[in-house]
Scaffold this motif. Sequence first.
Motif, PDB file in Angstrom:
ATOM      1  N   GLY A   1       0.818  -1.210   0.000  1.00  0.00           N
ATOM      2  CA  GLY A   1       0.000   0.000   0.000  1.00  0.00           C
ATOM      3  C   GLY A   1       0.846   1.252   0.000  1.00  0.00           C
ATOM      4  O   GLY A   1       2.081   1.197  -0.121  1.00  0.00           O
ATOM      5  N   CYS A   2       0.168   2.378   0.126  1.00  0.00           N
ATOM      6  CA  CYS A   2       0.848   3.672   0.087  1.00  0.00           C
ATOM      7  C   CYS A   2       0.003   4.647   0.904  1.00  0.00           C
ATOM      8  O   CYS A   2      -1.223   4.604   0.838  1.00  0.00           O
ATOM      9  CB  CYS A   2       0.956   4.151  -1.369  1.00  0.00           C
ATOM     10  N   PRO A   3       0.642   5.512   1.703  1.00  0.00           N
ATOM     11  CA  PRO A   3      -0.155   6.434   2.511  1.00  0.00           C
ATOM     12  C   PRO A   3      -0.814   7.534   1.679  1.00  0.00           C
ATOM     13  O   PRO A   3      -1.688   8.249   2.176  1.00  0.00           O
ATOM     14  CB  PRO A   3       0.858   7.033   3.489  1.00  0.00           C
ATOM     15  N   PHE A   4      -0.396   7.692   0.425  1.00  0.00           N
ATOM     16  CA  PHE A   4      -0.996   8.734  -0.413  1.00  0.00           C
ATOM     17  C   PHE A   4      -2.112   8.137  -1.267  1.00  0.00           C
ATOM     18  O   PHE A   4      -2.308   6.916  -1.294  1.00  0.00           O
ATOM     19  CB  PHE A   4       0.084   9.387  -1.286  1.00  0.00           C
ATOM     20  N   ASP A   5      -2.814   8.999  -1.972  1.00  0.00           N
ATOM     21  CA  ASP A   5      -3.945   8.510  -2.765  1.00  0.00           C
ATOM     22  C   ASP A   5      -4.047   9.343  -4.049  1.00  0.00           C
ATOM     23  O   ASP A   5      -4.945  10.169  -4.192  1.00  0.00           O
ATOM     24  CB  ASP A   5      -5.238   8.629  -1.920  1.00  0.00           C
ATOM     25  N   CYS A   6      -3.111   9.115  -4.948  1.00  0.00           N
ATOM     26  CA  CYS A   6      -3.097   9.915  -6.174  1.00  0.00           C
ATOM     27  C   CYS A   6      -4.253   9.490  -7.083  1.00  0.00           C
ATOM     28  O   CYS A   6      -4.560   8.295  -7.181  1.00  0.00           O
ATOM     29  CB  CYS A   6      -1.762   9.756  -6.891  1.00  0.00           C
ATOM     30  N   GLU A   7      -4.829  10.473  -7.753  1.00  0.00           N
ATOM     31  CA  GLU A   7      -6.046  10.265  -8.539  1.00  0.00           C
ATOM     32  C   GLU A   7      -5.901   9.205  -9.629  1.00  0.00           C
ATOM     33  O   GLU A   7      -6.831   8.484  -9.962  1.00  0.00           O
ATOM     34  CB  GLU A   7      -6.408  11.615  -9.177  1.00  0.00           C
ATOM     35  N   PHE A   8      -4.692   9.082 -10.174  1.00  0.00           N
ATOM     36  CA  PHE A   8      -4.480   8.200 -11.335  1.00  0.00           C
ATOM     37  C   PHE A   8      -4.007   6.810 -10.942  1.00  0.00           C
ATOM     38  O   PHE A   8      -3.832   5.946 -11.784  1.00  0.00           O
ATOM     39  CB  PHE A   8      -3.411   8.819 -12.265  1.00  0.00           C
ATOM     40  N   CYS A   9      -3.784   6.572  -9.649  1.00  0.00           N
ATOM     41  CA  CYS A   9      -3.086   5.364  -9.212  1.00  0.00           C
ATOM     42  C   CYS A   9      -4.063   4.360  -8.614  1.00  0.00           C
ATOM     43  O   CYS A   9      -4.959   4.732  -7.863  1.00  0.00           O
ATOM     44  CB  CYS A   9      -2.035   5.756  -8.176  1.00  0.00           C
ATOM     45  N   SER A  10      -3.870   3.083  -8.948  1.00  0.00           N
ATOM     46  CA  SER A  10      -4.811   2.083  -8.426  1.00  0.00           C
ATOM     47  C   SER A  10      -4.306   1.404  -7.146  1.00  0.00           C
ATOM     48  O   SER A  10      -4.977   0.542  -6.614  1.00  0.00           O
ATOM     49  CB  SER A  10      -5.143   1.046  -9.500  1.00  0.00           C
ATOM     50  N   VAL A  11      -3.132   1.807  -6.662  1.00  0.00           N
ATOM     51  CA  VAL A  11      -2.588   1.168  -5.452  1.00  0.00           C
ATOM     52  C   VAL A  11      -3.564   1.328  -4.279  1.00  0.00           C
ATOM     53  O   VAL A  11      -3.897   0.364  -3.585  1.00  0.00           O
ATOM     54  CB  VAL A  11      -1.196   1.765  -5.090  1.00  0.00           C
ATOM     55  N   THR A  12      -4.059   2.542  -4.094  1.00  0.00           N
ATOM     56  CA  THR A  12      -4.920   2.775  -2.926  1.00  0.00           C
ATOM     57  C   THR A  12      -6.300   2.154  -3.116  1.00  0.00           C
ATOM     58  O   THR A  12      -6.909   1.683  -2.163  1.00  0.00           O
ATOM     59  CB  THR A  12      -4.987   4.282  -2.603  1.00  0.00           C
ATOM     60  N   SER A  13      -6.796   2.097  -4.381  1.00  0.00           N
ATOM     61  CA  SER A  13      -8.103   1.443  -4.531  1.00  0.00           C
ATOM     62  C   SER A  13      -7.974  -0.072  -4.335  1.00  0.00           C
ATOM     63  O   SER A  13      -8.927  -0.718  -3.928  1.00  0.00           O
ATOM     64  CB  SER A  13      -8.796   1.781  -5.863  1.00  0.00           C
TER      65      SER A  13
ATOM     66  N   PHE B   1       7.867  11.950 -10.067  1.00  0.00           N
ATOM     67  CA  PHE B   1       7.758  13.419 -10.134  1.00  0.00           C
ATOM     68  C   PHE B   1       6.400  13.781 -10.748  1.00  0.00           C
ATOM     69  O   PHE B   1       5.780  14.749 -10.402  1.00  0.00           O
ATOM     70  CB  PHE B   1       8.876  14.006 -11.008  1.00  0.00           C
ATOM     71  N   GLU B   2       6.019  13.031 -11.742  1.00  0.00           N
ATOM     72  CA  GLU B   2       4.734  13.099 -12.452  1.00  0.00           C
ATOM     73  C   GLU B   2       4.539  14.361 -13.276  1.00  0.00           C
ATOM     74  O   GLU B   2       4.127  14.281 -14.422  1.00  0.00           O
ATOM     75  CB  GLU B   2       3.516  12.931 -11.514  1.00  0.00           C
ATOM     76  N   SER B   3       4.785  15.548 -12.703  1.00  0.00           N
ATOM     77  CA  SER B   3       4.498  16.762 -13.461  1.00  0.00           C
ATOM     78  C   SER B   3       5.400  17.904 -13.017  1.00  0.00           C
ATOM     79  O   SER B   3       5.897  17.914 -11.885  1.00  0.00           O
ATOM     80  CB  SER B   3       3.034  17.169 -13.236  1.00  0.00           C
TER      81      SER B   3
HETATM   82  S1  SF4 Z   1       1.323   7.229  -7.378  1.00  0.00           S
HETATM   83 FE1  SF4 Z   1       0.342   5.607  -6.120  1.00  0.00          FE
HETATM   84  S2  SF4 Z   1       2.063   4.635  -5.087  1.00  0.00           S
HETATM   85 FE2  SF4 Z   1       2.846   6.609  -5.839  1.00  0.00          FE
HETATM   86  S3  SF4 Z   1       2.550   8.105  -4.175  1.00  0.00           S
HETATM   87 FE3  SF4 Z   1       0.667   8.176  -5.410  1.00  0.00          FE
HETATM   88  S4  SF4 Z   1      -0.747   6.696  -4.477  1.00  0.00           S
HETATM   89 FE4  SF4 Z   1       1.312   6.259  -3.703  1.00  0.00          FE
END
Ligand code: SF4
Length: 426
Positions: free
Chosen positions: A167-179, A263-265
Amino acid sequence: MKLLLITPKWPDTSLWGQIYFRFPYLALTTLASLTDEDWDISIIDENVKAVDFSNLPDLAAISIMTPLANRGYKIADALRKKGVKVILGGIHPTMMKDEAIAHADAVCIGEAEQVWHQALRDFKNSGLKPFYHSDNFCSPDRLSIPRRELLKRKSYFFINTIQTTRGCPFDCEFCSVTSFYGRTYRVRPVKDVIDEMSHMEGGFVFFVDDNIVGRASYAKELFRALIPLNIKWFSQASLSIVKDRELLNLAQKSGCRGLFIGFESLSQEALKAMGKSVNQVKEYKNAIRTLHDHGIGIQGSFIFGTDFDDQTIFSDVLRFIEKTHIEAALFSVLTPFPGTRIQEHMLKENRIITTDWEKYDMNHVVFKPKKMTPGQLQNGFNWAYKRLYGYRSIILRLFPFKRSGLFFGIQNYGFRQAWKKTLAGE
Ligand code: SF4
């Protein structure tokens, strides 16, 4: 009873289908480790070996990520036609269970640890149910050790992949890790990790965590335990690592030689919209310098196609990477994967062009961007990759080969070859 565990092949039109320095996914070796000893288990990673449809198992399980779904369903349909029972699992069937069950006898939803035993018991009693839903997240204590000995060793660049957190403590809109994992961040006992590592071969270790520094106190404990092992390791981390000097020093001392950093953007507005405010663009250059000063090379991830990106984005990102000497980069076209918030939002705005899953490989445009046409985004993406892995850019970024020059040299060459083959196959 024979059990066949399968990872489907990446499409040839995808960069990932052409990369030669492969490493195995942990899903199948983990599933094998959860299976009772009375099963005769084989693993087929279709990226290195074809499925033999003349040598049939009693049961097959296929682990599916979204870009592999079409191929996974094809294999499942072919096996079922021959009378083999098929179970599907992994992130795509978890998010698209009704689609997946049309190609399977059963679908495992969520983490396998919670449901796999029951599915196998039901199969043996001829009572396989359509869905196995894991209601809880499994405890990270006493995870079983993946059965790496079932892999075809020679087919991989290295097989030392290991997970320390989920898992990951963050919840980025494009990422399926948290879902997939929920908002949980679970850590394995450090002694379990070290014990598992004692079963692995020497050489590089790749910690396949989504964010190895998601909990700084745990990461510090882990890195301290790694120091006496005298290994070299790579992993994925958020930029928060740079803000904690003790953590960074321990990472260096424990053998960290490279990090995959999202970095993403280069637009703070875009980062805010995607929920990645942990990244501050104004701090990027300093963060990169700090990582480099600690002997840590960087593979940077950048996404193209956010609502804030126009056609200038491609050369801007490329220039940034070259100026800051980021050793390697991964470009992704923004992709609305099933189960993500970005998919929800694009569905609402009717911007999704296709659900041909083969195109959901982050190399193809599958939605209507705001400030470009889909064609402009695709062409810009292709152009940026071609330039990034041209010799001029490779030399500019890597010279004078201070940080893991060999590893990043091989990585750059591999990506260069793979991208050329990808474009040739289009
Ligand atoms: S992209 Fe996914 S794994 Fe990376 S910080 Fe965002 S939620 Fe976490």
